[in-house]
Design an enzyme around this catalytic site. Sequence first.
Site, PDB file in Angstrom:
ATOM      1  N   ASN A   7      10.905  50.389 -22.076  1.00 42.74           N
ATOM      2  CA  ASN A   7      11.977  51.937 -21.490  1.00 42.74           C
ATOM      3  C   ASN A   7      12.273  52.051 -23.308  1.00 42.74           C
ATOM      4  O   ASN A   7      13.467  51.475 -24.131  1.00 42.74           O
ATOM      5  CB  ASN A   7      13.136  51.626 -21.263  1.00 42.74           C
ATOM      6  N   ARG A  91       8.518  52.934 -18.939  1.00 46.91           N
ATOM      7  CA  ARG A  91      10.063  53.951 -17.715  1.00 46.91           C
ATOM      8  C   ARG A  91       9.560  55.320 -18.617  1.00 46.91           C
ATOM      9  O   ARG A  91       9.750  55.613 -19.620  1.00 46.91           O
ATOM     10  CB  ARG A  91      11.049  53.342 -18.651  1.00 46.91           C
ATOM     11  N   HIS A 180      17.543  58.265 -12.063  1.00 47.33           N
ATOM     12  CA  HIS A 180      17.929  56.683 -11.401  1.00 47.33           C
ATOM     13  C   HIS A 180      17.385  56.259 -10.581  1.00 47.33           C
ATOM     14  O   HIS A 180      17.427  55.554  -9.407  1.00 47.33           O
ATOM     15  CB  HIS A 180      18.812  56.718 -11.485  1.00 47.33           C
ATOM     16  N   ARG A 241      30.108  62.826 -19.038  1.00 44.31           N
ATOM     17  CA  ARG A 241      29.029  64.346 -18.581  1.00 44.31           C
ATOM     18  C   ARG A 241      30.086  64.612 -18.034  1.00 44.31           C
ATOM     19  O   ARG A 241      30.575  64.260 -17.008  1.00 44.31           O
ATOM     20  CB  ARG A 241      28.335  63.753 -17.883  1.00 44.31           C
ATOM     21  N   GLU A 384      15.916  47.954 -12.683  1.00 42.83           N
ATOM     22  CA  GLU A 384      14.758  48.758 -13.034  1.00 42.83           C
ATOM     23  C   GLU A 384      12.988  48.198 -13.332  1.00 42.83           C
ATOM     24  O   GLU A 384      12.300  48.301 -13.067  1.00 42.83           O
ATOM     25  CB  GLU A 384      15.264  50.041 -13.047  1.00 42.83           C
TER      26      GLU A 384
END
Length: 397
Positions: A7, A91, A180, A241, A384
Amino acid sequence: MKILVINCGSSSLKYQLIDMTDEGVLAKGLVERIGIEGARIKHDTTGKERVVIEEPMNDHKKALELVLGVLVDKEHGALESMDEIGAVGHRVVHGGEDFASSVIINEAVMNALNKNIELAPLHNPPNIMGIEACKELMPNTPMVGVFDTAFHQTIPAENYIYPIPYEFYEKYKIRRYGFHGTSHKYVSLRAAEILGRDVKDLNIVTCHLGNGSSVTAIEGGKSIDTSMGFTPLEGLAMGTRSGDIDPAIIPFLMDKEGMTFDEVNNMLNKKSGVLGISGLSSDFRDLEIAAEEGNERAKLALQVFTNRVKKYVAAYAAQMCRIDVLVFTAGIGENSDVIRKMVCEGLECLNIRIDNELNKVRGKEAVINKDLASATIMVIPTNEELMIARDTLELVK
Ligand code: ADP
C-alpha cells in the site's frame, strides 16, 4: 502461497507478508519519509524483535528494494529467498468506472490506471509508482490490483449521479465512486460469517470511522450507497475534512477572504472536520479527553461528527427498509465506546439499541446490542491487507 501486500502513499509504503495456508501474517512494516530526509523502515517479523532501518531512499523503488532485503535477511527476515513470494497484491485507490473487481496487472490495466490519475491526482500516482517498482524488482511475480472503489461499482445510477448537468458525467465521469471499499467489503463478509448467516440475506450498514470516515449501505452483499463521493471529501465530517457542506460556501469564502482555489481546497481537506470545529485536534482521543474536561468546542465537534453518522445510518435504513446489522470499524469505530454510544443513541426508532456494558470493548470483534430484538450491532476490526491477499490469491491461483 505467500503473498506480499503493498500500500503506497506519496512518501510512505505499508507492507504485509501473508502465508495464505493459514492467513497468518509472517511480517509487516512501514516505510516513512520516502524521498525526504530521515527515511526509515520499521519492520516486524512475527516472533522476532522489531528492526528499524534508517537509510536514504530517493524513491519507492529504493524503498521496496530495502523492504525485500529485510524480508530475506538471515537475522530479521521471514523468507529464505524472494522466490517464495508467489504474488503481490497492490492497493489502488481509484479504479474509476473501469474496475468493478480486482484484476491481474498487465499493460492494459497500467494504461487504465494512468488514465484514472486525473480522478485521484494525490493517491493514484504513488500506487502506480509502487507497481512500477515491483515490476522492475520482481519481473516474474504476478501482481494484482485491488481498488478502493471497486466494491461500490454496484451502486445504482440514482445513487451515484449528482444533480448537476448530465454532460459533466459524460464528459468528465463526475459521479459518486465511494472509497474504503475493501474495508466495507471485509467487515460485511466477516459480520455474516460471525453470525453464521449468508451475506445475501442481510441488510448491513458499515461505519468505517478513522482519519477518513465513510458509511456504506450493503444490501445482500452489494454496496448500494456510500457517503464518500467523487472524492474522499464528501460525506461525514472527518479528522480534518469537511464532508458535506453547502457548495455555495466556497465562492462566498473566495470572495470574502480573497482565498484562492488551492487555499479553499486545502482548508476543506486539511483544516476542517473535527479539527476545524474544535480548533484543538483531529485525533478523537484528544477530543474525548477535552470534552470530558468541559471543552465546549470539543464537545460540539464530537456531536457534529456523530450526528452526521446518525443521519447516514438513518438514510440507509430508509433505502433498505431495515437494518439487520450495524458494524463499526477502523481507528475510531474499533476503539471508541464513546463515539459508538453517541451514534447509536437516538436511533432506537430504527431498532438500534446499544448495550453500554457490552460496548466497553476495544480493538476486537464483539456483538454489542442490548437484546435479541434489536438490530445486531458489531465491532469488527478491519483487515484490508487480508482482503487484498485473498483477492490476489483468487486471481493468480
Ligand atoms: P486511517 O484512516 O489513517 O487508517 P485509522 O483507521 O487508523 O486511520 O484511525 C485513526 C484515528 O482513530 C485516530 O485519528 C484517532 O482519532 C482514532 N482513534 C484511535 N484510537 C482511539 C481511541 N482509543 N479512542 C478514540 N479514537 C481513537
